[in-house]
Design an enzyme around this catalytic site. Structure first.
Site, PDB file in Angstrom:
ATOM      1  N   ARG A  46       0.855  -1.197   0.000  1.00 49.50           N
ATOM      2  CA  ARG A  46       0.000   0.000   0.000  1.00 49.50           C
ATOM      3  C   ARG A  46       0.888   1.242   0.000  1.00 49.50           C
ATOM      4  O   ARG A  46       0.668   2.191  -0.730  1.00 49.50           O
ATOM      5  CB  ARG A  46      -0.956  -0.010   1.204  1.00 49.50           C
ATOM      6  CG  ARG A  46      -1.661   1.324   1.397  1.00 49.50           C
ATOM      7  CD  ARG A  46      -2.977   1.235   2.168  1.00 49.50           C
ATOM      8  NE  ARG A  46      -2.961   0.321   3.298  1.00 49.50           N
ATOM      9  CZ  ARG A  46      -2.350   0.543   4.472  1.00 49.50           C
ATOM     10  NH1 ARG A  46      -1.691   1.655   4.682  1.00 49.50           N
ATOM     11  NH2 ARG A  46      -2.392  -0.368   5.432  1.00 49.50           N
ATOM     12  N   TYR A  98     -15.734  17.299 -15.075  1.00 48.56           N
ATOM     13  CA  TYR A  98     -16.206  15.928 -15.241  1.00 48.56           C
ATOM     14  C   TYR A  98     -17.340  15.656 -14.231  1.00 48.56           C
ATOM     15  O   TYR A  98     -17.213  16.006 -13.054  1.00 48.56           O
ATOM     16  CB  TYR A  98     -15.024  14.979 -15.019  1.00 48.56           C
ATOM     17  CG  TYR A  98     -15.387  13.527 -15.098  1.00 48.56           C
ATOM     18  CD1 TYR A  98     -15.731  12.957 -16.321  1.00 48.56           C
ATOM     19  CD2 TYR A  98     -15.386  12.725 -13.966  1.00 48.56           C
ATOM     20  CE1 TYR A  98     -16.074  11.619 -16.394  1.00 48.56           C
ATOM     21  CE2 TYR A  98     -15.723  11.382 -14.039  1.00 48.56           C
ATOM     22  CZ  TYR A  98     -16.068  10.841 -15.254  1.00 48.56           C
ATOM     23  OH  TYR A  98     -16.408   9.518 -15.319  1.00 48.56           O
ATOM     24  N   ASP A 170      -6.822  18.967 -14.118  1.00 47.37           N
ATOM     25  CA  ASP A 170      -7.165  17.641 -14.631  1.00 47.37           C
ATOM     26  C   ASP A 170      -6.788  17.659 -16.118  1.00 47.37           C
ATOM     27  O   ASP A 170      -7.430  18.321 -16.929  1.00 47.37           O
ATOM     28  CB  ASP A 170      -8.673  17.383 -14.437  1.00 47.37           C
ATOM     29  CG  ASP A 170      -9.111  16.002 -14.949  1.00 47.37           C
ATOM     30  OD1 ASP A 170      -8.426  15.444 -15.832  1.00 47.37           O
ATOM     31  OD2 ASP A 170     -10.150  15.504 -14.485  1.00 47.37           O
ATOM     32  N   LYS A 195      -8.373   6.713 -19.734  1.00 46.20           N
ATOM     33  CA  LYS A 195      -8.669   7.245 -21.054  1.00 46.20           C
ATOM     34  C   LYS A 195      -7.442   7.091 -21.979  1.00 46.20           C
ATOM     35  O   LYS A 195      -7.034   5.985 -22.229  1.00 46.20           O
ATOM     36  CB  LYS A 195      -9.138   8.693 -20.920  1.00 46.20           C
ATOM     37  CG  LYS A 195     -10.143   8.914 -19.761  1.00 46.20           C
ATOM     38  CD  LYS A 195     -11.480   8.200 -19.988  1.00 46.20           C
ATOM     39  CE  LYS A 195     -12.360   8.168 -18.724  1.00 46.20           C
ATOM     40  NZ  LYS A 195     -12.654   9.449 -18.109  1.00 46.20           N
TER      41      LYS A 195
HETATM   42  C1  LIG Z   1     -13.088   9.770 -16.765  1.00 42.79           C
HETATM   43  C2  LIG Z   1     -12.657  11.040 -16.169  1.00 42.79           C
HETATM   44  C3  LIG Z   1     -12.412  11.164 -14.781  1.00 42.79           C
HETATM   45  C4  LIG Z   1     -12.656  10.001 -13.823  1.00 42.79           C
HETATM   46  O1  LIG Z   1     -11.742   8.970 -14.018  1.00 42.79           O
HETATM   47  P1  LIG Z   1     -12.052   7.415 -13.741  1.00 42.79           P
HETATM   48  O2  LIG Z   1     -10.795   6.760 -14.163  1.00 42.79           O
HETATM   49  O3  LIG Z   1     -13.248   7.058 -14.573  1.00 42.79           O
HETATM   50  O4  LIG Z   1     -12.329   7.282 -12.284  1.00 42.79           O
HETATM   51  C5  LIG Z   1     -11.955  12.366 -14.305  1.00 42.79           C
HETATM   52  N1  LIG Z   1     -11.760  13.434 -15.125  1.00 42.79           N
HETATM   53  C6  LIG Z   1     -11.991  13.355 -16.445  1.00 42.79           C
HETATM   54  C7  LIG Z   1     -11.746  14.556 -17.289  1.00 42.79           C
HETATM   55  C8  LIG Z   1     -12.452  12.174 -17.010  1.00 42.79           C
HETATM   56  O5  LIG Z   1     -12.686  12.120 -18.326  1.00 42.79           O
END
Ligand SMILES: *Cc1c(COP(=O)(O)O)cnc(C)c1O
Length: 378
Positions: A46, A98, A170, A195
């Site tokens: 962890r 998001y 982000d 993604k």
């Molecule tokens: C998908 C997404 C998230 C969340 O991520 P997960 O891996 O699905 O938990 C956060 N920010 C953006 C811009 C996203 O496209």
């Protein structure tokens, strides 16, 4: 080292002991100690795991930061970053963050006393107006989902420095291949690695990069205390995906440019949102801070019924949430990702019922064009 080389040779590569060119998957929870408190860098997985650490070193280098951290999902990464703040602190967010981030902040994190404001960060004046004496951070997405709104990283960073605020970005949509917010003064960059970074629709993961030792200690303390870590198998899978990020993003860029040109020639399609279009709002800012425009496009096909027809009839666009994969994905935000937002609010934001969002993948662009056209005109 240039970006494409860094994707292959950055971080920790291979295994010194055996010469294996791929990082071993250390499927292990605990580590033998040579004496009490005498360990060889790892005590318990962890806290730290060598496979995860190799990935963390890689993302740190790709974003040009001080330290990286890998989490079990993008949301786990965002949660950990927000958990570094205290009861009573205030954070300013981009208003079209998001959906999962909005839900986390407005339904869970708020219960622990973290206050939030959601403003249109594409105009820095809105951020400035929202700052109170309790504000501790600014949290931005650029480009945003689904309208690809652009925020000026340099300007926000100047404001953050002046007011002594942590600037969080982000960077999921642009990836470290096209945009590095730390270069423009961001303090924390995070990703849904699910993604583009993973890129193959086969792993859920989140990454965080911080630019100071203090922030590294703060984030690691939360990671180790709350435990939302990425496992060794998925860490390895993500490194495998990242190796081809450069060629994927280059090819996606080319495919997307051609698809936008094609959409521009269709009388049925209006309001194309894409940061690479010259008259897209914020295009000049985006070109200043990013090296590519990415693979996300939104556009209007006229009505919810038409959008539904397109989605039903496409063959090569997979009807799914998510983005950034090798396969092209298609969705209707008003009915899917943004369905929980009231219709009036959606209209204010410009998310019409006929708005279609696509994530362009790596198929032959001629097939994508033909496929979209037959679905649109069926
Ligand atoms: C998908 C997404 C998230 C969340 O991520 P997960 O891996 O699905 O938990 C956060 N920010 C953006 C811009 C996203 O496209």
């Amino acid at each position: 080292m240039r970006k494409k080389t860094q994707l292959i040779h950055g971080g920790i590569t291979g295994d010194e002991k055996t010469g294996a060119v791929s990082v071993p998957i250390y499927q292990v929870s605990t580590y033998a100690q040579d004496g009490v408190g005498q360990h060889r860098g790892y005590e318990y997985s962890r806290t730290g795991n060598p496979t995860r650490f190799a990935l963390e070193e890689l993302i740190k280098e790709l974003e040009g930061g001080h330290r990286g951290f890998a989490f079990g999902s993008g949301m786990a990464a965002i949660t950990a970053v927000l958990m570094t703040f205290n009861h009573g602190d205030h954070v300013i967010f981009t208003d079209d963050v998001y959906g999962g981030t909005y839900r986390l902040v407005s339904k869970i994190i708020n219960r622990f006393g973290l206050e939030a404001s959601f403003v249109d960060t594409s105009d820095v004046k809105n951020i400035e107006a929202a700052i109170t004496d309790r504000t501790k951070a600014i949290y931005v997405e650029t480009p945003t989902n689904p309208l690809l709104k652009i925020t000026d990283l340099e300007k926000v960073s100047e404001l953050a420095k002046q007011k002594d605020l942590t600037f969080i970005v982000d960077n999921t949509f642009s990836t470290p291949y096209w945009q590095n917010p730390i270069e423009f003064g961001a303090d924390i960059v995070l990703h849904s690695a699910t993604k583009y970074l993973g890129g193959h629709s086969d792993v859920v993961a989140g990454l965080v990069v911080v630019n100071t030792e203090q922030l590294a200690e703060d984030v690691h303390f939360v990671l180790n205390s709350s435990g939302g870590i990425l496992g060794p198998q998925d860490s390895w899978l993500l490194m495998r995906g990242i190796k081809t990020l450069g060629i994927r993003m280059e090819e996606i860029e080319e495919n997307t440019r051609k698809f936008v040109e094609f959409l521009e020639g269709l009388p049925e399609v209006t309001n194309i949102y894409y940061p690479g279009i010259e008259n897209h709002r914020g295009n000049d800012v985006h070109q200043k801070q990013a090296r590519g425009n990415g693979g996300m496009i939104s556009f209007d096909v006229g009505s919810g019924e038409k959008a539904d027809k397109v989605l039903r009839n496409v063959k090569y666009f997979t009807l799914a949430e998510s983005l950034g994969a090798v396969e092209s994905l298609i969705s209707v935000p008003a009915m899917m990702t943004h369905a929980s937002i009231p219709k009036e609010r959606r209209a204010e934001l410009g998310i019409t019922d006929g708005l279609v969002r696509v994530s362009i993948g790596l198929e032959d662009i001629e097939d994508l064009k033909e496929d979209f056209l037959q679905a649109l005109r069926k």
